[in-house]
Write an enzyme that holds these catalytic residues in place. Sequence first.
Site: not given
Length: 332
Positions: A18, A196, A199, A277-278
């Site tokens: 992201h 997504h 998760e 991801d982040d």
Amino acid sequence: MNQVELIRALPKAELHVHIEGTFEPELMFEIAQRNHIQIPYQSVEEIKQAYNFHNLQSFLDIYYAGANVLVHEQDFYDLAWAYFEKCAEDKVVHTEMFFDPQTHTERGVEFATVLNGLKRACTDAKDKLGISSQLIMCFLRHLSEEDAFKTLEQALPFKHDIIAVGLDSSEVGHPPSKFERVFAKAREAGFLIVAHAGEEGPPEYVWEALDLLQVNRIDHGVRSDEDPALLQRLIDEKMPLTVCPLSNLKLCVVEDMTEHNIHRLLKQGVHVTINSDDPSYFGGYMNDNFLAVHAALNLSNDELKQLAINSFEASFIDSAEKQKWIATIQQL
Ligand code: HPA
Ligand code: ZN
């Protein structure tokens, strides 16, 4: 070459990042100051200290607050450019980046401002760093179907700059079925589809992403493991999972990296890939994720190469490019 050297040497594609999650505290502080926007932190150190999450929602609250300082096209450019520099360090030669337009348009920032800033960084990354990239627009699943339809409308004039549509934010309570009709429209418009699922949410959400949204990849998907029939389907269909190990650890999807299922899934023949991801929030970029998995689960050189090959196979680049990178990996 030992495994650590191989990890650094492997060309990789990143398929789950992201762009708002690459926002480093130093840059956040700088942009907040130049835009005269108050943030509830006095220093970079204070920002870092706020990063103690225990689940997806506690992370998202801070992630959205950080994104509030992004206003001008140059802010989005600077954000993406800083990430591309990390890609260059980690030998990420291709990246497919998520962006969350609603996080910005809700605050009055134009869709075009976000897209043009990101796009200009993508062009410069190709020219100056040799890194190719694509953009994936995500709908925020905690918002309404109507809001997602509006966002899809805003994206249509930029169709040629956006390869796929995805689904992110608070998973539990917001199943893929909530957005079945929006994704049907996105598919008709020619977008590829990711979501997504699995998760924090249950395997049923992965089934829905496959059957109702007709995804090309599942983002995360690690909870598919709880449903043998689902796992078999993922294997049979060679459906990629974009797994994010350090994210799973930081958000307590797994308690310890030694308990992560990525190695077992790989050995069972699931098409898993490694992603960050982040990375600004979860303690590391692509190579940090590879290194953490290797340190905990001790992968062989062939397995590490397979993960890198999987990343290109699961990417949206053309098959000649895929073959070129796979051949390079096989020669290492
Ligand atoms: N999950 C869901 N939504 C997100 C994530 C994530 O890991 N990161 C940014 N938005
Ligand atoms: Zn994600």
